[in-house]
Design a protein around this motif. Structure first.
Motif, PDB file in Angstrom:
ATOM      1  N   ASN A 215       0.997  -1.294   0.011  1.00 11.30           N
ATOM      2  CA  ASN A 215       0.114  -0.367  -0.370  1.00 11.30           C
ATOM      3  C   ASN A 215       0.898   1.534  -0.184  1.00 11.30           C
ATOM      4  N   ARG A 216       2.047   1.439   1.197  1.00  9.27           N
ATOM      5  CA  ARG A 216       2.666   2.606   1.100  1.00  9.27           C
ATOM      6  C   ARG A 216       3.712   2.809  -0.486  1.00  9.27           C
ATOM      7  N   TYR A 217       4.272   1.586  -1.787  1.00  9.60           N
ATOM      8  CA  TYR A 217       3.923   2.252  -2.472  1.00  9.60           C
ATOM      9  C   TYR A 217       3.038   2.543  -3.901  1.00  9.60           C
ATOM     10  N   ARG A 218       1.592   1.890  -3.723  1.00 11.16           N
ATOM     11  CA  ARG A 218       0.658   2.209  -4.870  1.00 11.16           C
ATOM     12  C   ARG A 218       0.245   4.103  -3.750  1.00 11.16           C
ATOM     13  N   ASP A 219       0.199   3.683  -3.065  1.00 14.58           N
ATOM     14  CA  ASP A 219       0.062   5.795  -2.058  1.00 14.58           C
ATOM     15  C   ASP A 219       0.994   6.768  -2.777  1.00 14.58           C
ATOM     16  N   LEU A 220       2.302   6.092  -3.068  1.00 13.50           N
ATOM     17  CA  LEU A 220       3.654   6.998  -3.606  1.00 13.50           C
ATOM     18  C   LEU A 220       3.497   7.014  -5.295  1.00 13.50           C
ATOM     19  N   PHE A 221       2.935   5.662  -5.330  1.00 12.93           N
ATOM     20  CA  PHE A 221       2.864   5.872  -7.079  1.00 12.93           C
ATOM     21  C   PHE A 221       1.500   6.946  -7.603  1.00 12.93           C
ATOM     22  N   THR A 222       0.368   6.146  -6.610  1.00 14.08           N
ATOM     23  CA  THR A 222      -0.783   7.922  -6.735  1.00 14.08           C
ATOM     24  C   THR A 222      -0.185   9.392  -6.425  1.00 14.08           C
ATOM     25  N   GLU A 223       0.551   9.626  -6.058  1.00  8.61           N
ATOM     26  CA  GLU A 223       1.021  11.477  -5.914  1.00  8.61           C
ATOM     27  C   GLU A 223       1.512  11.607  -6.783  1.00  8.61           C
ATOM     28  N   THR A 224       2.596  10.528  -8.067  1.00 10.80           N
ATOM     29  CA  THR A 224       3.450  10.953  -8.791  1.00 10.80           C
ATOM     30  C   THR A 224       2.669  10.880  -9.942  1.00 10.80           C
ATOM     31  N   GLN A 225       1.845   9.244 -10.025  1.00 14.94           N
ATOM     32  CA  GLN A 225       1.364   9.043 -11.781  1.00 14.94           C
ATOM     33  C   GLN A 225       1.676   9.971 -12.691  1.00 14.94           C
ATOM     34  N   GLY A 226       1.527  10.872 -12.706  1.00 14.52           N
ATOM     35  CA  GLY A 226       1.480  12.257 -14.113  1.00 14.52           C
ATOM     36  C   GLY A 226       2.554  12.153 -13.883  1.00 14.52           C
ATOM     37  N   SER A 227       3.509  12.690 -12.692  1.00 21.45           N
ATOM     38  CA  SER A 227       5.048  13.218 -13.518  1.00 21.45           C
ATOM     39  C   SER A 227       5.151  11.762 -14.103  1.00 21.45           C
ATOM     40  N   LEU A 228       5.900  10.604 -13.715  1.00 22.09           N
ATOM     41  CA  LEU A 228       6.229   9.405 -13.498  1.00 22.09           C
ATOM     42  C   LEU A 228       5.896   9.069 -15.568  1.00 22.09           C
ATOM     43  N   SER A 229       4.444   9.353 -15.795  1.00 27.82           N
ATOM     44  CA  SER A 229       4.078   9.363 -16.943  1.00 27.82           C
ATOM     45  C   SER A 229       4.028  10.220 -18.413  1.00 27.82           C
ATOM     46  N   ALA A 230       4.394  11.347 -18.271  1.00 28.68           N
ATOM     47  CA  ALA A 230       5.365  12.122 -18.827  1.00 28.68           C
ATOM     48  C   ALA A 230       6.088  12.396 -18.615  1.00 28.68           C
ATOM     49  N   ALA A 231       7.146  11.570 -17.454  1.00 31.14           N
ATOM     50  CA  ALA A 231       8.680  11.317 -18.257  1.00 31.14           C
ATOM     51  C   ALA A 231       9.004  10.015 -18.947  1.00 31.14           C
ATOM     52  N   GLY A 232       7.600   9.145 -19.258  1.00 33.56           N
ATOM     53  CA  GLY A 232       7.286   7.699 -20.220  1.00 33.56           C
ATOM     54  C   GLY A 232       8.327   6.767 -18.923  1.00 33.56           C
ATOM     55  N   ILE A 233       7.532   6.872 -17.744  1.00 32.12           N
ATOM     56  CA  ILE A 233       8.209   5.717 -16.551  1.00 32.12           C
ATOM     57  C   ILE A 233       7.431   4.334 -16.512  1.00 32.12           C
ATOM     58  N   SER A 234       7.631   3.774 -16.949  1.00 28.49           N
ATOM     59  CA  SER A 234       6.353   2.886 -16.435  1.00 28.49           C
ATOM     60  C   SER A 234       6.150   2.350 -14.978  1.00 28.49           C
ATOM     61  N   VAL A 235       4.892   1.951 -14.260  1.00 23.05           N
ATOM     62  CA  VAL A 235       5.822   1.066 -13.057  1.00 23.05           C
ATOM     63  C   VAL A 235       5.063  -0.736 -13.010  1.00 23.05           C
ATOM     64  N   TRP A 236       5.875  -1.236 -12.700  1.00 24.23           N
ATOM     65  CA  TRP A 236       5.130  -2.922 -12.906  1.00 24.23           C
ATOM     66  C   TRP A 236       5.497  -3.238 -11.348  1.00 24.23           C
ATOM     67  N   TRP A 237       3.749  -4.050 -10.929  1.00 21.14           N
ATOM     68  CA  TRP A 237       4.046  -4.627  -9.431  1.00 21.14           C
ATOM     69  C   TRP A 237       4.073  -6.259  -9.473  1.00 21.14           C
ATOM     70  N   VAL A 238       4.160  -6.206  -8.404  1.00 25.70           N
ATOM     71  CA  VAL A 238       4.558  -7.809  -8.351  1.00 25.70           C
ATOM     72  C   VAL A 238       4.089  -8.013  -7.080  1.00 25.70           C
ATOM     73  N   ASP A 239       3.050  -9.377  -7.382  1.00 24.53           N
ATOM     74  CA  ASP A 239       2.528  -9.868  -6.165  1.00 24.53           C
ATOM     75  C   ASP A 239       3.485 -11.130  -4.726  1.00 24.53           C
ATOM     76  N   GLU A 240       2.962 -11.663  -4.050  1.00 25.05           N
ATOM     77  CA  GLU A 240       3.762 -11.903  -3.334  1.00 25.05           C
ATOM     78  C   GLU A 240       3.538 -13.605  -4.225  1.00 25.05           C
ATOM     79  N   ASP A 241       2.651 -14.360  -4.816  1.00 23.82           N
ATOM     80  CA  ASP A 241       3.061 -15.232  -5.238  1.00 23.82           C
ATOM     81  C   ASP A 241       3.743 -15.511  -6.893  1.00 23.82           C
ATOM     82  N   GLY A 242       4.188 -14.219  -6.872  1.00 25.71           N
ATOM     83  CA  GLY A 242       5.255 -14.040  -7.615  1.00 25.71           C
ATOM     84  C   GLY A 242       5.017 -13.399  -9.457  1.00 25.71           C
TER      85      GLY A 242
END
Length: 247
Positions: A215-242
């Motif tokens: 959740n902490r990373y999800r919150d940080l991503f929400t706060e910066t999603q627009g800037s990351l998208s503008a910079a052409g940066i994607s975020v991938w999420w990894v679950d506990e099951d791999g």
């Protein structure tokens, strides 16, 4: 065919997925206690599979090394596999009817090394050729994972999630002074900076940050999603099951 080049105890090796498969044909798997790799439809302990494939005694490497290189070559990995004898292991398929517990031999699932292994395995399953994988255990510099497919290259900056305790065996019961959520903020910022630098250095590559799904990373991503998208940066999420969510 996937290829991997690496140095082990001062000796340079080159290994291909075809060579690994050829060397493990007819090899009876040992009982699996912690980490497993699937080769030729059979699940082997990663230490046994890597030992046979490379021809180096398992006393000369650790399970993390075996997992990292086998993942680079595209072989599926699992955590601890229980309740299975050799006969069942020899006939296991890509989706064995087994109970798989991803306890990583006592490690937390969200360490940087485990998140990296999940990303590499998922990329290989999608048909990517994994070009390089940084050694997280030695804090090797450079892009954590580089892979290519259909002429396109992706560079991945991988982060784990902070533990409350130190990973140092000499300090197993000592708690860190910095709270995990605070440290996660620092790690997220470092990952974003690395991804931005990669965009500047390799503008033709896809720049990605891979994070364990907290959740902490999800919150940080929400706060910066627009800037990351503008910079052409994607975020991938990894679950506990791999499982990797490529967004």
């Amino acid at each position: 065919m996937a290829l991997a080049a690496f140095t082990l105890n001062g000796t340079r090796y080159e290994l291909s997925s075809d060579v690994v498969e050829a060397r493990l044909v007819g090899v009876v798997p040992e009982p699996i206690r912690e980490h497993a790799a699937q080769v030729n439809g059979v699940w082997y302990p990663v230490m046994q599979a890597f030992e046979v494939a490379v021809g180096v005694p398992r006393s000369e490497f650790i399970s993390h090394t075996a997992r990292r290189h086998l993942a680079t070559l595209g072989f599926p990995l699992q955590g601890r596999v229980e309740g299975r004898d050799e006969a069942a292991a020899a006939t296991a398929t890509a989706k064995p009817d087994l109970t798989v517990v991803r306890d990583f031999g006592g490690e937390e699932w969200h360490t940087e090394a485990n998140v990296q292994a999940s990303v590499v395995t998922a990329l290989a399953a999608r048909g990517y050729r994994v070009l390089s994988v940084a050694n997280t255990a030695t804090r090797e510099h450079g892009v954590d994972v580089v892979a290519s497919r259909d002429g396109a290259t992706v560079g991945v900056e991988v982060k784990g999630y902070p533990s409350r305790n130190y990973a140092d065996p000499a300090r197993p019961s000592e708690r860190k002074k910095t709270q995990p959520s605070t440290q996660a903020g620092h790690w997220f910022a470092a990952a974003a900076l690395a991804a931005m630098r990669l965009r500047g250095k390799e503008p033709g590559w896809k720049s990605v940050i891979a994070l364990p799904d907290f959740n902490r990373y999800r919150d940080l991503f929400t706060e910066t999603q627009g800037s990351l998208s503008a910079a052409g940066i994607s975020v991938w999420w990894v679950d506990e099951d791999g499982t990797v969510d490529f967004g």
